[in-house]
Write a protein that holds these residues in place. Sequence first.
Motif, PDB file in Angstrom:
ATOM      1  N   SER A 232       0.835  -1.199   0.000  1.00 37.93           N
ATOM      2  CA  SER A 232       0.000   0.000   0.000  1.00 37.93           C
ATOM      3  C   SER A 232       0.861   1.236   0.000  1.00 37.93           C
ATOM      4  O   SER A 232       0.807   2.026   0.919  1.00 37.93           O
ATOM      5  CB  SER A 232      -0.891   0.030   1.241  1.00 37.93           C
ATOM      6  OG  SER A 232      -1.638  -1.138   1.337  1.00 37.93           O
ATOM      7  N   SER A 233       1.694   1.403  -0.990  1.00 38.12           N
ATOM      8  CA  SER A 233       2.406   2.674  -1.019  1.00 38.12           C
ATOM      9  C   SER A 233       2.564   3.122  -2.452  1.00 38.12           C
ATOM     10  O   SER A 233       2.645   2.319  -3.359  1.00 38.12           O
ATOM     11  CB  SER A 233       3.773   2.576  -0.345  1.00 38.12           C
ATOM     12  OG  SER A 233       4.650   1.770  -1.087  1.00 38.12           O
ATOM     13  N   TRP A 399      -2.542  10.538   2.701  1.00 36.64           N
ATOM     14  CA  TRP A 399      -3.815  11.269   2.776  1.00 36.64           C
ATOM     15  C   TRP A 399      -3.763  12.568   1.970  1.00 36.64           C
ATOM     16  O   TRP A 399      -4.781  13.027   1.469  1.00 36.64           O
ATOM     17  CB  TRP A 399      -4.199  11.534   4.235  1.00 36.64           C
ATOM     18  CG  TRP A 399      -3.571  12.744   4.863  1.00 36.64           C
ATOM     19  CD1 TRP A 399      -2.373  12.818   5.496  1.00 36.64           C
ATOM     20  CD2 TRP A 399      -4.134  14.062   4.914  1.00 36.64           C
ATOM     21  NE1 TRP A 399      -2.149  14.095   5.935  1.00 36.64           N
ATOM     22  CE2 TRP A 399      -3.211  14.886   5.597  1.00 36.64           C
ATOM     23  CE3 TRP A 399      -5.329  14.629   4.458  1.00 36.64           C
ATOM     24  CZ2 TRP A 399      -3.443  16.242   5.831  1.00 36.64           C
ATOM     25  CZ3 TRP A 399      -5.558  15.986   4.687  1.00 36.64           C
ATOM     26  CH2 TRP A 399      -4.623  16.770   5.363  1.00 36.64           C
ATOM     27  N   GLY A 448      -6.308   4.108  12.870  1.00 38.36           N
ATOM     28  CA  GLY A 448      -5.518   4.563  11.737  1.00 38.36           C
ATOM     29  C   GLY A 448      -5.561   6.057  11.516  1.00 38.36           C
ATOM     30  O   GLY A 448      -6.432   6.568  10.822  1.00 38.36           O
ATOM     31  N   THR A 452       0.128   8.726   8.845  1.00 34.48           N
ATOM     32  CA  THR A 452       0.769   7.440   9.099  1.00 34.48           C
ATOM     33  C   THR A 452       1.434   7.001   7.803  1.00 34.48           C
ATOM     34  O   THR A 452       0.879   7.209   6.725  1.00 34.48           O
ATOM     35  CB  THR A 452      -0.291   6.376   9.503  1.00 34.48           C
ATOM     36  OG1 THR A 452      -1.015   6.834  10.647  1.00 34.48           O
ATOM     37  CG2 THR A 452       0.335   5.032   9.822  1.00 34.48           C
ATOM     38  N   SER A 454       2.235   4.651   4.873  1.00 40.33           N
ATOM     39  CA  SER A 454       1.248   3.696   4.326  1.00 40.33           C
ATOM     40  C   SER A 454       1.516   2.255   4.734  1.00 40.33           C
ATOM     41  O   SER A 454       0.589   1.496   4.928  1.00 40.33           O
ATOM     42  CB  SER A 454       1.164   3.734   2.809  1.00 40.33           C
ATOM     43  OG  SER A 454       1.869   4.726   2.231  1.00 40.33           O
ATOM     44  N   TRP A 455       2.791   1.889   4.843  1.00 37.24           N
ATOM     45  CA  TRP A 455       3.087   0.490   5.155  1.00 37.24           C
ATOM     46  C   TRP A 455       3.023   0.207   6.652  1.00 37.24           C
ATOM     47  O   TRP A 455       3.226  -0.916   7.076  1.00 37.24           O
ATOM     48  CB  TRP A 455       4.456   0.087   4.587  1.00 37.24           C
ATOM     49  CG  TRP A 455       5.579   0.960   5.027  1.00 37.24           C
ATOM     50  CD1 TRP A 455       6.399   0.756   6.102  1.00 37.24           C
ATOM     51  CD2 TRP A 455       6.014   2.180   4.412  1.00 37.24           C
ATOM     52  NE1 TRP A 455       7.307   1.789   6.200  1.00 37.24           N
ATOM     53  CE2 TRP A 455       7.109   2.667   5.170  1.00 37.24           C
ATOM     54  CE3 TRP A 455       5.592   2.906   3.297  1.00 37.24           C
ATOM     55  CZ2 TRP A 455       7.769   3.852   4.844  1.00 37.24           C
ATOM     56  CZ3 TRP A 455       6.258   4.080   2.980  1.00 37.24           C
ATOM     57  CH2 TRP A 455       7.330   4.537   3.738  1.00 37.24           C
ATOM     58  N   TYR A 457       0.259   1.070   8.475  1.00 34.13           N
ATOM     59  CA  TYR A 457      -1.140   0.882   8.865  1.00 34.13           C
ATOM     60  C   TYR A 457      -1.390  -0.579   9.193  1.00 34.13           C
ATOM     61  O   TYR A 457      -0.820  -1.471   8.576  1.00 34.13           O
ATOM     62  CB  TYR A 457      -2.078   1.267   7.722  1.00 34.13           C
ATOM     63  CG  TYR A 457      -2.341   2.746   7.601  1.00 34.13           C
ATOM     64  CD1 TYR A 457      -3.094   3.413   8.562  1.00 34.13           C
ATOM     65  CD2 TYR A 457      -1.853   3.469   6.524  1.00 34.13           C
ATOM     66  CE1 TYR A 457      -3.343   4.778   8.444  1.00 34.13           C
ATOM     67  CE2 TYR A 457      -2.097   4.831   6.396  1.00 34.13           C
ATOM     68  CZ  TYR A 457      -2.839   5.476   7.365  1.00 34.13           C
ATOM     69  OH  TYR A 457      -3.084   6.814   7.252  1.00 34.13           O
ATOM     70  N   ASP A 461      -6.655  -0.547   7.352  1.00 39.84           N
ATOM     71  CA  ASP A 461      -6.807   0.862   7.726  1.00 39.84           C
ATOM     72  C   ASP A 461      -6.284   1.829   6.667  1.00 39.84           C
ATOM     73  O   ASP A 461      -6.672   2.996   6.646  1.00 39.84           O
ATOM     74  CB  ASP A 461      -6.106   1.144   9.066  1.00 39.84           C
ATOM     75  CG  ASP A 461      -6.887   0.578  10.236  1.00 39.84           C
ATOM     76  OD1 ASP A 461      -8.109   0.378  10.087  1.00 39.84           O
ATOM     77  OD2 ASP A 461      -6.273   0.312  11.284  1.00 39.84           O
ATOM     78  N   TYR A 462      -5.392   1.346   5.801  1.00 48.00           N
ATOM     79  CA  TYR A 462      -4.831   2.247   4.784  1.00 48.00           C
ATOM     80  C   TYR A 462      -5.929   2.833   3.903  1.00 48.00           C
ATOM     81  O   TYR A 462      -5.989   4.041   3.679  1.00 48.00           O
ATOM     82  CB  TYR A 462      -3.797   1.508   3.923  1.00 48.00           C
ATOM     83  CG  TYR A 462      -3.418   2.265   2.665  1.00 48.00           C
ATOM     84  CD1 TYR A 462      -2.540   3.343   2.718  1.00 48.00           C
ATOM     85  CD2 TYR A 462      -3.961   1.921   1.428  1.00 48.00           C
ATOM     86  CE1 TYR A 462      -2.202   4.049   1.577  1.00 48.00           C
ATOM     87  CE2 TYR A 462      -3.632   2.623   0.278  1.00 48.00           C
ATOM     88  CZ  TYR A 462      -2.756   3.683   0.358  1.00 48.00           C
ATOM     89  OH  TYR A 462      -2.447   4.389  -0.778  1.00 48.00           O
ATOM     90  N   SER A 465      -8.207   5.279   5.837  1.00 51.08           N
ATOM     91  CA  SER A 465      -7.522   6.462   6.353  1.00 51.08           C
ATOM     92  C   SER A 465      -6.847   7.287   5.266  1.00 51.08           C
ATOM     93  O   SER A 465      -6.414   8.406   5.520  1.00 51.08           O
ATOM     94  CB  SER A 465      -6.485   6.050   7.401  1.00 51.08           C
ATOM     95  OG  SER A 465      -7.140   5.435   8.482  1.00 51.08           O
ATOM     96  N   SER A 466      -6.734   6.744   4.062  1.00 45.69           N
ATOM     97  CA  SER A 466      -6.142   7.529   2.977  1.00 45.69           C
ATOM     98  C   SER A 466      -7.191   8.075   2.024  1.00 45.69           C
ATOM     99  O   SER A 466      -6.896   8.978   1.252  1.00 45.69           O
ATOM    100  CB  SER A 466      -5.141   6.670   2.192  1.00 45.69           C
ATOM    101  OG  SER A 466      -4.159   6.167   3.047  1.00 45.69           O
TER     102      SER A 466
END
Length: 654
Positions: A232-233, A399, A448, A452, A454-455, A457, A461-462, A465-466
């Motif tokens: 998740s990045s 975010w 989350g 934060t 991304s990795w 979370y 939650d990524y 929260s994003s």
Amino acid sequence: MRSFLILGLLLSWASPVQAQNATTSSVPLSERRVSYTMDVKLDPGARTIKGTQRLTWRNPDSVPVEELQFHMYLNAFKDNKSTFMKESGGRHRGNTAKDTNPWGGVQISSMRIADETGDFRPEIPFQSKSDLTENIRFIQPDDGNADDQTVFSVQLPRSVAPGETITLDIDFESKLPEIVARTGWKMTESGTPFIFAGQWFPKIAVLEIPGQRYVPIDAPKGVWNAHQFHQSSEFYADFGTYDVTIQVPESFVVGASGVQVSETTVNGFKTVRYKADDVHDFAWTASTDFLEYKQQWRHVAIKALIRPSHKGQAGRHIDAAVVALERFADWVGEYPYTTLTIVDGIGESNGMEYPTLITAGTTYGLPTWARPLELVTIHEFGHQYFYGLMASNEGEEAWLDEGMNSYIESRIMDDAFGPGSVLDFGPLKLNDIPLQRLMYVKDNPSKGALFTRSWEYQMGDYGKSSYAKPATVMNTLERYLGWDVQLQFLKAYYAKWRFKHPTTRDIQAVAEEVSGQDLSWFFSQFVYGTAVVDNSVQSIGSSEKEDGKYVSTVRVRREQDGVFPMTLRVTFEDGSVEDFEWDGRDSWKDFKLTRESPAVEAFLDPDVHVLLDINRLNNRKVVDDRANNRFARLAQLRTISLYQKLFFVLSGLF
Ligand SMILES: [Zn+2]
């Protein structure tokens, strides 16, 4: 070098495609720390892109630099030992690499300091050590996974002085994976591979200098900001220029970042050349199946590359892009580029942004009452601003791109299409702003923080929260500050931070400056923290006094840790209505009201300003019990939830 000379000859008789600048400006719009010239050839059978890269990098620091760091993102799909594959368990956003040879990767066969040495000082001999290939060392700054090859460091034979440039010639070959994480190949119905080349070439990382982002201004020197490719990045790179020549078999139609400056066809091969200025990445696509649709909007040449089975929806793609271009120009700032290409890709290539090139996608026969196509097109276009222009570090502060963009996306969808903007099926109307709120509310709202990496979370939650939560945070801020102030904030953010790399701290500073308010209470709770807002009306009651007046007591409660001021609207039996402000700080508060008439209704946040309030069912109490009936409202909520699910199934794009 040789291939560039050949190209030069070809250009002498090639018909110019369109004499067009890549931006609306005749001067550089960004700092341009990097410049890439690439000459590559696609082998669709082998799914490889092979070629050369000439990279010029300028040392932005005030001290010499002896090491460079690069990203090799495609190596995330090299084998199942990469950090990406380990984190995702071989899966990414629902897709599994399952084909017989789904793997990809990128290899550098040679990296040399170029013969033309820019402004390297000639008195320093380094030619004898100019081959850097042996100096390449893969590093794993995030997790120490020795098998991950998505970042490398290369030691230079001598340092690059402050302000000096270094030019490198890199020979590389990229093998595309079967489409995963928005890059790769996929077979089309016509038996040829659809190619989407994203994150496909060796790419220098960002040397963050003192004062840039979170590097202290008094730090002795800059630090490389390079992160491995995680599940998740996303990305972060310097602005610069790209000049990319791509050779494909003649039957392939190509789309790419920037402006096409030439096209020639020789012996069954087509060579196209693109230039992109003041961008921080370059992506391209090729397919034998694409149908091309073009439309000019002001200074922007819009092109849609559509698969034949979706040709009836080409207009929807272009119309959605225009909807977004217009509103971004009005609300944020002018789109500074002269092209926008929308790609109707396949599978997981869809729903992605690259500079001036986005993938949207659709499904066959998508009805007009469902607008996932418009939503995704508007969303991905929005990334031209939140990612493209305000180029925040997507891995460290996702975010700022996904969240800010989801906010504007929801704003545009609901503004452009009105009630039922996302789903408009008879009496059932689903809008984007409430949809974002619902996705935040239903999914562990206390978990989350937006701020934060991304990795870092926890599972699941990524996404919330994003995307959905920051969209709801910003929709709430808009209602708190008012649309006029919010507009000034967006415009000021664009004016100050376009072509730069803003942080959470920077966006807060702009919001505070424009609004003239200290917003630390807001950012500390909802951006840096995980505060949850749930205010309720606990009770309402009245007693008659001897003088014929009534004393009504309304008790409001703060059910969670989040503090948010709210309006309490009280309606009296005689029909009069009064508003009171509650700061929301205490865990409960009584409003004692002496009036001619008893209070019959109490309603917290009646105009729905605080979208962050996770439970609106408890915001209202009336004296007549029948009106307190929750069943009707619960049923309504379930209906919304059902249609939300239906929407996801329909879209198939999330
Ligand atoms: Zn996005």
